[in-house]
Design an enzyme around this catalytic site. Sequence first.
Site, short mmCIF file in Angstrom:
data_model
loop_
_atom_site.label_atom_id
_atom_site.label_comp_id
_atom_site.label_asym_id
_atom_site.label_seq_id
_atom_site.Cartn_x
_atom_site.Cartn_y
_atom_site.Cartn_z
N HIS A 37 42.58 36.15 38.37
CA HIS A 37 42.03 35.10 39.25
C HIS A 37 42.81 35.04 40.56
O HIS A 37 42.23 34.91 41.63
CB HIS A 37 42.15 33.73 38.57
CG HIS A 37 41.36 33.57 37.30
ND1 HIS A 37 41.95 33.39 36.07
CD2 HIS A 37 40.03 33.56 37.07
CE1 HIS A 37 41.02 33.26 35.15
NE2 HIS A 37 39.84 33.37 35.71
N ASP A 152 33.81 41.26 35.05
CA ASP A 152 32.52 40.79 34.54
C ASP A 152 31.43 41.51 35.33
O ASP A 152 30.76 40.92 36.18
CB ASP A 152 32.43 39.28 34.69
CG ASP A 152 33.51 38.57 33.90
OD1 ASP A 152 33.32 38.36 32.70
OD2 ASP A 152 34.58 38.27 34.47
P1 AMP Z 1 36.34 33.20 34.63
O1 AMP Z 1 37.36 32.12 34.86
O2 AMP Z 1 36.59 34.03 33.42
O3 AMP Z 1 34.93 32.68 34.73
O4 AMP Z 1 36.52 34.21 35.83
C1 AMP Z 1 36.46 33.77 37.16
C2 AMP Z 1 36.39 34.98 38.07
O5 AMP Z 1 37.57 35.76 37.89
C3 AMP Z 1 35.21 35.89 37.77
O6 AMP Z 1 34.67 36.37 38.99
C4 AMP Z 1 35.85 37.00 36.96
O7 AMP Z 1 35.15 38.22 37.04
C5 AMP Z 1 37.20 37.10 37.63
N1 AMP Z 1 38.17 37.74 36.72
C6 AMP Z 1 38.40 37.44 35.42
N2 AMP Z 1 39.33 38.26 34.90
C7 AMP Z 1 39.68 39.12 35.90
C8 AMP Z 1 40.58 40.23 35.98
N3 AMP Z 1 41.31 40.62 34.94
N4 AMP Z 1 40.68 40.87 37.16
C9 AMP Z 1 39.95 40.48 38.24
N5 AMP Z 1 39.09 39.44 38.22
C10 AMP Z 1 38.94 38.77 37.07
#
Ligand code: AMP
Length: 281
Positions: A37, A152
């Site tokens: 994030h 994702d």
């Molecule tokens: P989430 O909180 O899981 O909904 O993720 C929020 C954003 O962070 C989304 O755009 C995800 O694709 C991105 N994200 C989650 N994990 C990672 C990671 N390991 N590397 C880069 N971006 C990520």
Amino acid sequence: MKLIQNIEDLSLAIQKHKSQGKRIGFVPTMGALHQGHLSLVEQAAQQADCVVVSIFVNPTQFNNKSDLANYPRTIEQDLEMLGQKPCDIVFHPNVSTMYPEDEIEYLDIDLGVLDNVMEGEHRPGHFAGVALVVHRLFNMVKPDIAFLGEKDFQQLAVIRSMVRQTNDPVQIVGCPTVREADGLAMSSRNVRLTPQHRAAAPQIRKALLGILRDKNTTTVAQAQQNALAALQAEPLFRVEYLEIVDKTTLLSAQSWDQPNGLVACVALWAGDVRLIDNILL
Ligand code: AMP
């Protein structure tokens, strides 16, 4: 850094920045923040003048009630982490702010194949919920540019499709996946892995790298089979799918030679934690 929980305060703050000619960069998240994030926040700061991060565990995208209940919530720690980054506004609404209506009306958009394969197939309704919440957040934050993770991969394709159909005036930027030293893709869900499942988890990345090695020396179907067999050999995993697909259409690839390029995507259960990962080929 300003913490905002309601739409009125958010609108005022955004208007102020916009009236100063600032470009708004937006990072939507569900919290339980990690370096993945934070890499999006850094990217946003490089390309925009005002960085907004939302933290909202979106109930409409959970097709599984216990997944929603168990989703990690660490708001104090999240604010602490964001305080050390170039983040100007944290928007942390509650459920009734995002969904004031009694009956939720989903967006009238057609995600086509994107909603029928892989995540779409295994998590019915998931992407309708994702598209709805991101559209609502875009309306509230009014970003010039939004940063989403390639981790994702299918979600990124869904958001691009949603933006095309709704004409939301925002540019979407996909950012590379940040990994632990052993190759496991960072995820908020990783904290829920048992030590045994955590120890097994790097095999996901290894299997995906195997596909990259197999590329051009064997058929797509054989490379897919090899990676699937490697993951199925791990008794701690229950594989949901492993697909090699066209990067743009997400349709199954028959050969390595596709004009858009290919991506291999996997989803599996490690105990009661569902993990996803992918590799661009
Ligand atoms: P989430 O909180 O899981 O909904 O993720 C929020 C954003 O962070 C989304 O755009 C995800 O694709 C991105 N994200 C989650 N994990 C990672 C990671 N390991 N590397 C880069 N971006 C990520």
